[in-house]
Design a protein around this motif. Structure first.
Motif, PDB file in Angstrom:
ATOM      1  N   ARG A  74      89.827  73.847 -32.788  1.00  0.00           N
ATOM      2  CA  ARG A  74      89.516  74.171 -34.081  1.00  0.00           C
ATOM      3  C   ARG A  74      88.619  72.903 -34.391  1.00  0.00           C
ATOM      4  N   ARG A  75      88.751  71.829 -34.146  1.00  0.00           N
ATOM      5  CA  ARG A  75      87.845  70.799 -34.290  1.00  0.00           C
ATOM      6  C   ARG A  75      86.599  70.906 -33.737  1.00  0.00           C
ATOM      7  N   ALA A  77      85.162  73.657 -32.797  1.00  0.00           N
ATOM      8  CA  ALA A  77      84.460  74.744 -33.274  1.00  0.00           C
ATOM      9  C   ALA A  77      83.896  74.435 -34.516  1.00  0.00           C
ATOM     10  N   VAL A  78      84.706  73.870 -35.372  1.00  0.00           N
ATOM     11  CA  VAL A  78      84.003  73.237 -36.645  1.00  0.00           C
ATOM     12  C   VAL A  78      82.917  72.256 -36.401  1.00  0.00           C
ATOM     13  N   CYS A  80      80.915  72.116 -34.106  1.00  0.00           N
ATOM     14  CA  CYS A  80      79.707  72.805 -33.576  1.00  0.00           C
ATOM     15  C   CYS A  80      78.974  73.458 -34.823  1.00  0.00           C
ATOM     16  N   LEU A  81      79.823  74.165 -35.478  1.00  0.00           N
ATOM     17  CA  LEU A  81      79.305  74.646 -36.765  1.00  0.00           C
ATOM     18  C   LEU A  81      78.766  73.903 -37.791  1.00  0.00           C
ATOM     19  N   VAL A  82      79.462  72.655 -38.034  1.00  0.00           N
ATOM     20  CA  VAL A  82      78.764  71.681 -38.962  1.00  0.00           C
ATOM     21  C   VAL A  82      77.326  71.216 -38.397  1.00  0.00           C
ATOM     22  N   TYR A 134      75.593  77.176 -33.135  1.00  0.00           N
ATOM     23  CA  TYR A 134      76.231  77.967 -33.993  1.00  0.00           C
ATOM     24  C   TYR A 134      76.895  79.118 -33.040  1.00  0.00           C
ATOM     25  N   GLY A 137      80.196  77.335 -31.682  1.00  0.00           N
ATOM     26  CA  GLY A 137      81.182  77.228 -32.532  1.00  0.00           C
ATOM     27  C   GLY A 137      81.687  78.504 -32.615  1.00  0.00           C
ATOM     28  N   ARG A 138      81.069  79.800 -32.842  1.00  0.00           N
ATOM     29  CA  ARG A 138      81.613  80.844 -33.096  1.00  0.00           C
ATOM     30  C   ARG A 138      82.582  81.434 -32.111  1.00  0.00           C
TER      31      ARG A 138
END
Length: 163
Positions: A74-75, A77-78, A80-82, A134, A137-138
């Motif tokens: 989760r860390r 993925a988050v 990468c999205l941030v 993006y 992360g997804r």
């Protein structure tokens, strides 16, 4: 229907059967890849990472995969999205600055500010890095393929989304 089981992740081992490129000078180039997917359910560790062995049913090759715990997954993925969101903000700001400074008429002998080439480079870098981060992360599920390059050329591990 595949229901998620707590503490596990479902992945597909993809065996590439063929990869062909056709076309050329007078016809458009097309790439055709055929594969066969085999689903696996892998147990996540409570903490850290551990290695699991998966066997490809197509060629009976033993593949090693590393599975990360849920918190680390989760860390990542988050993060990468941030970073993708930061790239979007930098892209808009750098593009606006580049248009603002590039559209000005300067007196003879005066050059553009030093920040102008930096903003142009930032536009190109974030235009590529934003979508890549993006999608990373997804699609990150905490399972990665280990092993020699030869096996990674023929096999892939893909996330399976619950339906």
């Amino acid at each position: 229907m595949n229901r998620p089981i707590p503490g596990t992740v479902q992945v597909a081992v993809r065996h590439i059967l063929s990869d062909q490129v056709s076309g050329g000078i007078f016809r458009p180039r097309t790439r055709t890849i055929t594969w066969r997917d085999s689903p696996f359910r892998v147990r996540r560790p409570q903490s850290g990472r551990h290695t699991v062995e998966l066997t490809c049913p197509v060629c009976d090759t033993s593949l090693l995969a590393e599975v990360a715990d849920q918190a680390r997954t989760r860390r990542t993925a988050v993060l990468c999205l941030v970073l993708a969101a930061v790239c979007a903000v930098v892209l808009v700001a750098a593009l606006g600055y580049a248009f603002h400074e590039g559209g000005r008429t300067l007196p003879e002998g005066q050059s553009l500010p030093v920040l102008f080439p930096v903003s142009v480079i930032a536009v190109f870098v974030t235009f590529v890095a934003g979508p890549v981060l993006y999608l990373a992360g997804r699609n990150h599920n905490g399972v990665s393929l280990l092993g020699p390059w030869r096996e990674r050329r023929v096999h892939q591990i893909k996330p399976v989304r619950g339906g």
